[in-house]
Every structure is written in structure tokens, then in C-alpha cells.
Scaffold this active site. Sequence first.
Site, PDB file in Angstrom:
ATOM      1  N   PHE A   1      15.136  27.920  47.143  1.00 27.30           N
ATOM      2  CA  PHE A   1      14.764  28.998  48.038  1.00 27.30           C
ATOM      3  C   PHE A   1      13.438  29.644  47.679  1.00 27.30           C
ATOM      4  O   PHE A   1      12.909  30.440  48.428  1.00 27.30           O
ATOM      5  CB  PHE A   1      15.848  30.082  48.048  1.00 27.30           C
ATOM      6  CG  PHE A   1      17.149  29.573  48.546  1.00 27.30           C
ATOM      7  CD1 PHE A   1      17.202  28.814  49.701  1.00 27.30           C
ATOM      8  CD2 PHE A   1      18.311  29.832  47.870  1.00 27.30           C
ATOM      9  CE1 PHE A   1      18.403  28.322  50.169  1.00 27.30           C
ATOM     10  CE2 PHE A   1      19.516  29.344  48.333  1.00 27.30           C
ATOM     11  CZ  PHE A   1      19.568  28.598  49.482  1.00 27.30           C
ATOM     12  N   GLY A   2      12.954  29.370  46.518  1.00 30.01           N
ATOM     13  CA  GLY A   2      11.684  29.996  46.192  1.00 30.01           C
ATOM     14  C   GLY A   2      11.468  30.093  44.705  1.00 30.01           C
ATOM     15  O   GLY A   2      12.217  29.556  43.901  1.00 30.01           O
TER      16      GLY A   2
ATOM     17  N   VAL B   1      11.000  32.336  41.247  1.00 31.00           N
ATOM     18  CA  VAL B   1      11.527  33.574  40.687  1.00 31.00           C
ATOM     19  C   VAL B   1      10.593  34.093  39.601  1.00 31.00           C
ATOM     20  O   VAL B   1      10.194  33.339  38.718  1.00 31.00           O
ATOM     21  CB  VAL B   1      12.943  33.366  40.115  1.00 31.00           C
ATOM     22  CG1 VAL B   1      13.510  34.661  39.590  1.00 31.00           C
ATOM     23  CG2 VAL B   1      13.857  32.764  41.165  1.00 31.00           C
TER      24      VAL B   1
ATOM     25  N   ASP C   1      26.420  27.326  48.142  1.00 31.10           N
ATOM     26  CA  ASP C   1      25.523  26.720  47.156  1.00 31.10           C
ATOM     27  C   ASP C   1      25.996  27.045  45.739  1.00 31.10           C
ATOM     28  O   ASP C   1      25.203  27.370  44.872  1.00 31.10           O
ATOM     29  CB  ASP C   1      24.106  27.243  47.408  1.00 31.10           C
ATOM     30  CG  ASP C   1      23.044  26.340  46.784  1.00 31.10           C
ATOM     31  OD1 ASP C   1      23.373  25.189  46.429  1.00 31.10           O
ATOM     32  OD2 ASP C   1      21.897  26.791  46.648  1.00 31.10           O
TER      33      ASP C   1
HETATM   34  N1  LIG Z   1      18.323  37.587  38.521  1.00 32.67           N
HETATM   35  C1  LIG Z   1      17.838  36.689  37.663  1.00 32.67           C
HETATM   36  N2  LIG Z   1      17.732  36.966  36.366  1.00 32.67           N
HETATM   37  C2  LIG Z   1      17.258  36.064  35.484  1.00 32.67           C
HETATM   38  N3  LIG Z   1      16.884  34.826  35.812  1.00 32.67           N
HETATM   39  C3  LIG Z   1      16.971  34.468  37.093  1.00 32.67           C
HETATM   40  C4  LIG Z   1      17.439  35.369  38.087  1.00 32.67           C
HETATM   41  N4  LIG Z   1      17.433  34.733  39.274  1.00 32.67           N
HETATM   42  C5  LIG Z   1      16.974  33.492  39.033  1.00 32.67           C
HETATM   43  N5  LIG Z   1      16.692  33.318  37.731  1.00 32.67           N
HETATM   44  C6  LIG Z   1      16.169  32.095  37.097  1.00 32.67           C
HETATM   45  O1  LIG Z   1      15.423  31.373  38.044  1.00 32.67           O
HETATM   46  C7  LIG Z   1      15.981  30.097  38.250  1.00 32.67           C
HETATM   47  C8  LIG Z   1      15.827  29.685  39.697  1.00 32.67           C
HETATM   48  O2  LIG Z   1      16.657  30.486  40.479  1.00 32.67           O
HETATM   49  P1  LIG Z   1      16.922  30.174  41.986  1.00 32.67           P
HETATM   50  O3  LIG Z   1      18.130  30.904  42.373  1.00 32.67           O
HETATM   51  O4  LIG Z   1      15.681  30.411  42.765  1.00 32.67           O
HETATM   52  O5  LIG Z   1      17.089  28.627  42.021  1.00 32.67           O
HETATM   53  P2  LIG Z   1      18.339  27.718  41.858  1.00 32.67           P
HETATM   54  O6  LIG Z   1      19.541  28.553  41.639  1.00 32.67           O
HETATM   55  O7  LIG Z   1      18.004  26.694  40.841  1.00 32.67           O
HETATM   56  O8  LIG Z   1      18.417  26.960  43.228  1.00 32.67           O
HETATM   57  P3  LIG Z   1      18.779  27.595  44.646  1.00 32.67           P
HETATM   58  O9  LIG Z   1      17.555  28.261  45.103  1.00 32.67           O
HETATM   59  O10 LIG Z   1      19.125  26.413  45.471  1.00 32.67           O
HETATM   60  O11 LIG Z   1      19.900  28.526  44.446  1.00 32.67           O
HETATM   61  C9  LIG Z   1      17.420  30.219  37.784  1.00 32.67           C
HETATM   62  O12 LIG Z   1      17.936  28.992  37.351  1.00 32.67           O
HETATM   63  C10 LIG Z   1      17.302  31.211  36.655  1.00 32.67           C
HETATM   64  O13 LIG Z   1      16.894  30.545  35.491  1.00 32.67           O
END
Ligand SMILES: Nc1ncnc2c1ncn2[C@@H]1O[C@H](COP(=O)(O)OP(=O)(O)OP(=O)(O)O)[C@@H](O)[C@H]1O
Length: 595
Positions: A321-322, A324, A433
Site C-alpha cells: 500500500f505504500g 512507511v 490481508d
Molecule cells: N505502525 C508501525 N510501526 C512500526 N513499524 C511499522 C508500522 N507500520 C508499518 N511498519 C513497518 O513497515 C513495514 C511495511 O508496512 P506495510 O503495512 O506498508 O506493508 P506490509 O504489511 O508489508 O504490506 P501491505 O501493505 O500489503 O500490508 C512493516 O513490515 C513494518 O516493518
Amino acid sequence: MGICLVKGQWLWLYSLLFCVVMNKSRALSADGEALLSFRTAVISSDGVLLRWRPEDADPCNWRGVTCDPKSKRVIYLSLSAHKLSGSISPDLGKLDQLKILSLYDNNFYGTIPSELGNCTMLQGIYLQGNYLSGLIPSELGKLQELKNLDISSNSLSGNIPLSLGTLANLAALNVSNNFLVGPIPFDGVLSNFTESSFGGNRGLCGMQINVTCKNESGGPSMNPSSPNSGQNQSGKKKYSGRLLISASATVGALLLVALMCFWGCFLYKKLGKHDSSGLAMDVSGGASIVMFHGDLPYSSKDIIKKLETLNDEHIIGCGGFGTVYKLAMDDGCVFALKRIIKLNEGFDRFFERELEILGSIKHRYLVNLRGYCNSPTSKLLIYDFLPGGSLDEALHERSEQLDWDARLNIIMGAAKGLAYLHHDCSPRIIHRDIKSSNILLDGNLEARVSDFGLAKLLEDEESHITTIVAGTFGYLAPEYMQSGRATEKTDVYSFGVLVLEVLSGKRPTDASFIEKGLNIVGWLNFLVSENRQREIVDPQCEGVQSESLDALLSVAIQCVSSSPEDRPTMHRVVQLLESEVMTPCPSDFYDSNSD
Ligand SMILES: Nc1ncnc2c1ncn2[C@@H]1O[C@H](COP(=O)(O)OP(=O)(O)OP(=O)(O)O)[C@@H](O)[C@H]1O
Ligand SMILES: *[C@@H]1O[C@H](CO)[C@@H](O)[C@H](O)[C@H]1NC(C)=O
Ligand SMILES: *[C@@H]1O[C@H](CO)[C@@H](O)[C@H](O)[C@H]1NC(C)=O
Ligand SMILES: *[C@@H]1O[C@H](CO)[C@@H](O)[C@H](O)[C@H]1NC(C)=O
Ligand SMILES: *[C@@H]1O[C@H](CO)[C@@H](O)[C@H](O)[C@H]1NC(C)=O
Ligand SMILES: *[C@@H]1O[C@H](CO)[C@@H](O)[C@H](O)[C@H]1NC(C)=O
Ligand SMILES: *[C@@H]1O[C@H](CO)[C@@H](O)[C@H](O)[C@H]1NC(C)=O
């Protein structure tokens, strides 16, 4: 270019394609369509297929593709060593002018499609160095032009089909390093080859390798569908076949879109230093911060000023989704900022309403959405920062060990968070997801479910192109892959896979499963059939209690049942976990409204 620019371009291409289709009624040649179908079945790669553009008239300039200059028909497909993973699409059978098929040294799994027998012009097939399993299709015997067949170093099983003996032009054959069994036919051209063509197959016998065949009743059986090596493969074959076919048919295209995004993000993170002004650009020129429930004790101005300072160094993760970022405020509070590039202006108000709903959902086991920044170019969602990172990282990347109690506690938290979304919040939310990268951990290794509601939101925004990253593959329920319809029960399935991942310490599509033609669920089913299910547990995990392990396995087995009706609800899962799995310990269960 950031991740979702890639995605944006892709969507743009789609709309362009749409226009072209509207104007000209048909753009891409049939060979091109067959290749797009091939690409759809590929779930990850090093990006070599990114420029295969559906709006081209023919595929002749696509990477790895060579056409006959006059007829514009595809004659070579050459994509060796590009980290291609997924199944080999049967639609390659439509390339009836194909002369060379070269896909060696990739990560293809599944079977060699028998439809290749339709490509009667084939002179060379090079599939060595993949994870292909199943039988050698006897249809290859139809390829009378074939000079070179190399399918060595895969996981092929069964007999060598008699039909290969009829390949009069075959000058080079290599089936070594597989799991082939039975007598090597001494018919026709097959008598020409020696040890170096057949080695590394412990079950083969025949003159060619100086191994005499034991005289079985009925003599040498050349029936390729005969059971092989006494190994019962029916369960495994059925599973992987269905998995691959349905996946490639429906979810493949979606995976691909997300994958491009994923790679975009990956490259961005690894190489990209040219976009550090991205966030500043996002927020300059009319951004506004929307906060929920007074959750952010800062002024919009403060936040925007902080956002402008963020750059690549602050990236902590990338997902479907993007990107972080870590957002540290001056007072020492830290947040996670998820940046989603805006794709569609028109959905703004809808998007905002949905986000407001997501922002109103507070629970001890959910990651709190504090607010968002609405800029002309992107959506910036502000979440609580969880210092423990994702469960995915904790299990697979960090060296620290999670002991049994920690793992149970994480499973419990994820179950409660998901049960809350399904049953107790209003409106109810299907997560869509669930996977280890969406379970985040706080400083005490307590789990929180993140990214809820986003899948739905973005699917709507992108007119039904679901955003599923490649990493999601192993978590999808079979019926979801077939229909693309998410329900509570598809979440329960993903949760079951998550439990198995936590127990085993292995990703659902770990190479050790793929090598066997399975994923984690297939492996579990196999172990269950042999009553060895306890062996799925990570040998590194300390403090395993066998009673609660059995109870937990029983829950997981129900959750990953192939029929949705047999899966329990998340409420039931939580009940089972509390009463049967956790050592009884009165109520740590409460729903908080804030932290
Ligand atoms: N609130 C948060 N606090 C700390 N780390 C975070 C947080 N949100 C995301 N991250 C970090 O960023 C990474 C990417 O998160 P994100 O949710 O964008 O992707 P994803 O879970 O791998 O895939 P999707 O977007 O399909 O859910 C996570 O695996 C985590 O390591
Ligand atoms: C292969 O050929 C058969 C018979 O000619 C045809 O029915 C089938 O659809 C073809 N398959 C593909 C993938 O082209
Ligand atoms: C293979 O064997 C055939 C006879 O079956 C023979 O005509 C041919 O020359 C041989 N080919 C090679 C490469 O040895
Ligand atoms: C077949 O492939 C193996 C590697 O898998 C290689 O060692 C062997 O030399 C090859 N044999 C021939 C005849 O090319
Ligand atoms: C098989 O045996 C023959 C003679 O019996 C010999 O010439 C040949 O080298 C042997 N091949 C192998 C692979 O052992
Ligand atoms: C192989 O078995 C068949 C019967 O199944 C028998 O007639 C034949 O003699 C046997 N051959 C050898 C070499 O043992
Ligand atoms: C394989 O296993 C299935 C159940 O797991 C069973 O129904 C089938 O009879 C077995 N087949 C063989 C050949 O053992």
C-alpha cells in the site's frame, strides 16, 4: 520514482489500453495475449517483465521475446535467470510458432504444462534449474522438431515417457537431478543417451546407466500416470495443481499489479535517492491534517513542518500500500507515517469518510490510526509507531528467539484483534490481508493487527484491482483465489496460516515447502495424514507445552480447512485459544479505548 508512481503508471497504461481497445477494437496480437497470460502466472521476478506493455500491437520488442520479422509471430522466449517465480502458464501452448523456450535457472514451480505439446515448431526446451514437479508430460513426444530438451535439476517425478523415444531429431537430452523412477525406455532415440543425461535420479534403471531393472510383474511400465516410487502423492498433487491454476487464473493479474508496486518500493528503498523531495512536495501546496478524537496533540502546521523534513533515511518499511516512514515529533513522541500515492481524485470524499471510520476503531490489539494528512498528491496516514516492528521481521529476520509463551501471546493478540474487527466493531471489517507483516509488535511483544480496512478501501479506489503483494500469496484461502471474494472465513484461513507460520518459524511459501510442491498448509496436511503434526513446530522454539500445542494445532487445522463452512469464526477461535490453549489465567482480556 516512488512505489506508487509505478502503480500509477500501470493503471494509466490500463486506461490507455482501454481507450485503444475502444478505438481499434483489438490491440495486442494473440501471441501477446498468451505472453500476458504467462506473465500473470509469474508472481515475482527481478522486474524483467515490467515493460511488457499490453497496449503494444505485438510483443516483439518485449524483453526476452523474439519474433519472426515477417510474420511477427513469437519464435523465441528467453528469460533465464530472472528470479521468475510462479507456475508456467499452459497458455504458452498457444505460441505455435515458438522454436526456443528458455526459462532455466528461475524459481518456477508446479508442473511442466502438457500444452507445450501444441508448440510443434519447438526445437529447444530449457527448463533446468527450477522447482518443477509432477510428471514429464508425454505430450512432449509430439515435438518432432525438438533437438534439445533440458529439464534437469528440478523436482520431476514419475517415469520417463516412452513417447520421448520418438523424437527423431533429439540430439541432447538432460533429465538428470530429478526424482524420476522406473526403467528408462530403450526405444528410438532414447537409446542414444548415457549416464550424463540421466544421472542423479535414484529411482531410474536401464541399460543407459548400467543399472539392471528388477523384474516387476508386468515388466517395464511406461504408463506415465502409474504411481511412482510407492510415495503417495495424490494429496500433494491435487493441492498444488489447484493452487496454481486458480491462483494464476484470478489473482495473478492482481498480484502482478501489486508486485510492480512492491518492486517499485524495493528499488526505491535500495537505490532511490532522487525522490527525497517527494514528501515535501506532497505537503507543500495545500495539505491539511485531519485528526481523530484529539489523538494528535499538535497543530497541523507542526505536523506539516515535520513531514517536510522526512526523506529516504526515515523509511522503515515498504508494503503493497505504500512506503512507511518514522515520524519523530519534537516532544519525543514517535509515529509511523504511511504514504499512499493518490490515484484518483474523485474518491477523495469517500476515502475520507472511510478513513474517519477506521480512525474511530480503537482496540488494544489493533494499530491505532491517529489521523491523516490529505495532500493533493498523496494520502499520509499517521499510526502509532510500534517499536517491535512486524511479526514477519521478528520471526524471519531478527536473530532473537521467540519462545513458546511469546508465540502464544502473539497469536492470542492477533486473534483478539481480528475477532474485534469481525464481530464487535461497527461497521464490521474484513481485513483481507492478514499476514505476518501486518501483525506489529509493541515493546513487550504484544501483537497488534495493522492495515485493517485498507485493502477494501484501495480496492474500491482502484476500481476492483485488489492490492495484494506477492508476500500475501501463501495466506489466501483457496476459494478466495478462485472467486476473489473476501469473507470473514477467508480471513480465518489467513489467520490459520499465520498460526502455522508462528509455530514453524517458516514463511508459508518457504522454499523447503515449495521444493516438495507444497505450501505450509499442504505440509501440515501431509504431517496430519501421518499423525506427525507436532513436527511442524520450530525446533528452535523453547518451552513448548505439548498439551497446548495439540490444542493450538487443532485450531489451526480447523482454520485452514479447505471448505469455509468448516472453519470456526474468530470469536470461536478466541474462545478455543483461551479455554484450551492458554494455561487458564483469569482475564487479561479487555477492550481499551485508548492507550
Ligand atoms: N505502525 C508501525 N510501526 C512500526 N513499524 C511499522 C508500522 N507500520 C508499518 N511498519 C513497518 O513497515 C513495514 C511495511 O508496512 P506495510 O503495512 O506498508 O506493508 P506490509 O504489511 O508489508 O504490506 P501491505 O501493505 O500489503 O500490508 C512493516 O513490515 C513494518 O516493518
Ligand atoms: C492444443 O491443441 C489442441 C488440439 O489442437 C486444442 O484443443 C487446445 O486448445 C490447444 N491448447 C492450447 C493451449 O493452445
Ligand atoms: C541416435 O540414434 C539414431 C538411431 O536410433 C541414429 O540414427 C542417430 O544418428 C543417433 N543420434 C545421435 C546424436 O547419436
Ligand atoms: C545435465 O545437467 C547436469 C546438471 O544438472 C550436468 O552436470 C550434466 O553435465 C548435464 N548433462 C549433459 C549431457 O548435458
Ligand atoms: C556400462 O558398462 C559398459 C560395459 O559393460 C561400459 O563400457 C560403460 O562404461 C559402463 N557405463 C557406466 C556408466 O558405468
Ligand atoms: C520376469 O517376470 C516374468 C513374469 O512376471 C517372467 O516370465 C520372466 O521370466 C521374468 N524375467 C526374468 C529375467 O526374471
Ligand atoms: C493416498 O492417500 C489417500 C489419502 O491421503 C488415500 O485415499 C489413497 O488411497 C492413497 N493412495 C495410495 C496409492 O496409497
